[in-house]
Design a protein around this motif. Structure first.
Motif, PDB file in Angstrom:
ATOM      1  N   SER A 296      29.333 106.433 -69.058  1.00 32.46           N
ATOM      2  CA  SER A 296      30.588 107.135 -69.335  1.00 32.46           C
ATOM      3  C   SER A 296      31.230 106.591 -70.602  1.00 32.46           C
ATOM      4  CB  SER A 296      31.549 106.957 -68.154  1.00 32.46           C
ATOM      5  OG  SER A 296      31.028 107.563 -66.992  1.00 32.46           O
ATOM      6  N   SER A 297      31.699 107.510 -71.428  1.00 28.73           N
ATOM      7  CA  SER A 297      32.313 107.134 -72.701  1.00 28.73           C
ATOM      8  C   SER A 297      33.829 107.023 -72.551  1.00 28.73           C
ATOM      9  CB  SER A 297      32.004 108.225 -73.728  1.00 28.73           C
ATOM     10  OG  SER A 297      32.680 109.432 -73.334  1.00 28.73           O
ATOM     11  N   ALA A 298      34.481 106.635 -73.651  1.00 30.03           N
ATOM     12  CA  ALA A 298      35.947 106.590 -73.646  1.00 30.03           C
ATOM     13  C   ALA A 298      36.511 107.991 -73.408  1.00 30.03           C
ATOM     14  CB  ALA A 298      36.459 106.032 -74.975  1.00 30.03           C
ATOM     15  N   TRP A 299      35.803 109.023 -73.878  1.00 31.18           N
ATOM     16  CA  TRP A 299      36.237 110.390 -73.624  1.00 31.18           C
ATOM     17  C   TRP A 299      36.205 110.682 -72.117  1.00 31.18           C
ATOM     18  CZ3 TRP A 299      38.791 114.329 -75.491  1.00 31.18           C
ATOM     19  CH2 TRP A 299      38.646 115.578 -74.901  1.00 31.18           C
ATOM     20  N   ASP A 300      35.147 110.244 -71.436  1.00 32.54           N
ATOM     21  CA  ASP A 300      35.078 110.423 -69.984  1.00 32.54           C
ATOM     22  C   ASP A 300      36.219 109.654 -69.306  1.00 32.54           C
ATOM     23  OD1 ASP A 300      31.572 110.102 -70.482  1.00 32.54           O
ATOM     24  OD2 ASP A 300      32.630 111.970 -70.017  1.00 32.54           O
ATOM     25  N   GLY A 301      36.515 108.471 -69.848  1.00 34.94           N
ATOM     26  CA  GLY A 301      37.626 107.692 -69.297  1.00 34.94           C
ATOM     27  C   GLY A 301      38.951 108.408 -69.452  1.00 34.94           C
ATOM     28  N   ASP A 333      29.865 114.615 -78.266  1.00 31.25           N
ATOM     29  CA  ASP A 333      29.162 115.842 -77.866  1.00 31.25           C
ATOM     30  C   ASP A 333      27.866 115.565 -77.129  1.00 31.25           C
ATOM     31  OD1 ASP A 333      30.109 118.022 -80.669  1.00 31.25           O
ATOM     32  OD2 ASP A 333      31.089 117.451 -78.775  1.00 31.25           O
ATOM     33  N   HIS A 334      27.158 114.481 -77.488  1.00 30.78           N
ATOM     34  CA  HIS A 334      25.858 114.232 -76.839  1.00 30.78           C
ATOM     35  C   HIS A 334      25.842 112.921 -76.079  1.00 30.78           C
ATOM     36  CE1 HIS A 334      24.585 117.692 -79.106  1.00 30.78           C
ATOM     37  NE2 HIS A 334      24.968 117.116 -80.231  1.00 30.78           N
ATOM     38  N   SER A 335      27.028 112.436 -75.714  1.00 31.11           N
ATOM     39  CA  SER A 335      27.023 111.121 -75.026  1.00 31.11           C
ATOM     40  C   SER A 335      27.232 111.333 -73.517  1.00 31.11           C
ATOM     41  CB  SER A 335      28.159 110.247 -75.558  1.00 31.11           C
ATOM     42  OG  SER A 335      29.402 110.872 -75.327  1.00 31.11           O
TER      43      SER A 335
END
Ligand code: ISE
Length: 335
Positions: A296-301, A333-335
């Motif tokens: 999970s990325s910071a965007w998911d967070g 976009d691809h993480s």
């Protein structure tokens, strides 16, 4: 390359991460351990053969002998410490939630976008749980048809008396918010939160029941029950137009005795998701060594915290509450 990890926070999860780093990971070592309580830091460090104890988290983050940082300190410290790791240019695995405040998550996303590469992984370890991975693969393969609903149970044995319905949403439920996005591959756009009435003498926090809607018109119901009493029990089922796929909790054995057949529940999340934590942490280390990112990325967070903030508002107002997800930066976009 051996990744030298600095660990911040030696409570329940920090101590477990120290054991994982010291006894289960390849290509990593525990270089420094930080906790406000030096005795807790020593206990955690000893599990991984680490001798460097530090009381100042910023000293760990900026130490030349630390290549990457694992944040397992209290929730309210996650945002500022993650920002400090970005300022130091160091990869960071931050336990969930990334921050309890969406504004702090947005600052972290903005900092990463300016840097132009991912340094943050958020500790939503369920994405690495073998059962959830198989469920995601079934969705991607179209085996059950188009997913319509996701049912989620998240039950803890017991919570302290000070644990509230809001904390159930901000501390426990982010796992479901993130795994729903992972399994269904879309965003949650509205949430309605409820709590059942408890007998007054029962005491403790009542369960929180949420119904989320996705941008694709699917429904996700989430039960967070921090005082289930009988065991640590997490379940998930995706219902599609042609079939359904459910989580199968790992069981070491079954017991046949006194006319009964039983499987024991874990006491808490650490044994239940032990393999997920190991895979999550190994993927993080492998990503650092290879210059890639995982999990999970910071965007998911940020997205999980936006859902949590809306769910808290819905619990307070009793209203269906929209979740305003901003446009995702191309970096993610691809993480
Ligand atoms: C804890 O922080 C976790 O991450 C566990 O997975 C969850 O079950 C528990 O409720 C949280 O407090």
């Amino acid at each position: 390359m051996t990744v030298r990890i600095g660990l911040i926070g030696c409570g329940v999860m920090g101590t477990d991460h120290a054991m994982i780093i010291g006894q289960q990971l390849h290509g990593a070592e525990l270089a420094m351990v930080c906790d406000a309580d030096a005795s807790r830091a020593r206990v955690a460090a000893e599990q991984a053969g680490c001798s460097r104890i530090e009381g100042d988290p910023l000293a760990v983050i900026n130490a030349p002998s630390v290549d990457a940082v694992l944040i397992a300190s209290p929730d309210q410290t996650h945002g500022p410490l993650t920002l400090a790791c970005l300022a130091a240019g160091k990869p960071v695995l931050c336990e969930k939630p990334l921050s309890q405040a969406a504004s702090e998550c947005e600052a972290i996303v903005e900092s990463e976008v300016k840097r132009g590469r991912r340094l943050v992984q958020v500790g939503f370890m369920r994405r690495f749980d073998p059962s959830y991975v198989e469920m995601r693969q079934a969705v991607l393969a179209g085996i059950i048809g188009r997913p319509l609903m996701l049912h989620c149970f998240h039950r803890n044995v017991a919570a302290p008396d000070w644990f509230t319905g809001q904390m159930a949403i901000t501390n426990s439920a982010p796992h479901e918010f993130d795994i729903a996005r992972f399994l269904l591959g879309g965003e949650l756009v509205a949430v309605t939160a409820f709590q059942p009435a408890l007998r007054r003498e029962k005491g403790g926090v009542a369960p929180v029941f949420m119904v989320c809607e996705t941008a694709a018109g699917q429904l996700v119901n989430i039960e967070i029950n921090n005082n289930a009493g009988y065991g640590y029990d997490v379940r998930g089922e995706i219902v599609g137009e042609r079939g359904a796929v459910s989580m199968a909790a790992p069981a070491g054995s079954t017991l046949d005795l006194h006319l009964s057949h039983s499987v024991a529940y874990a006491a808490d999340w650490r044994p239940r998701f032990a393999e997920a934590y190991r895979r999550q942490n190994q993927a993080w280390v492998n990503g650092i060594a290879s210059g890639t990112s995982a999990g999970s990325s910071a965007w998911d967070g940020l997205c999980a915290t936006l859902v949590a903030e809306a769910a808290v508002q819905s619990l307070q107002t009793g209203q269906r509450t929209p979740i305003r997800i901003p446009v995702r930066p191309g970096l993610y976009d691809h993480s």
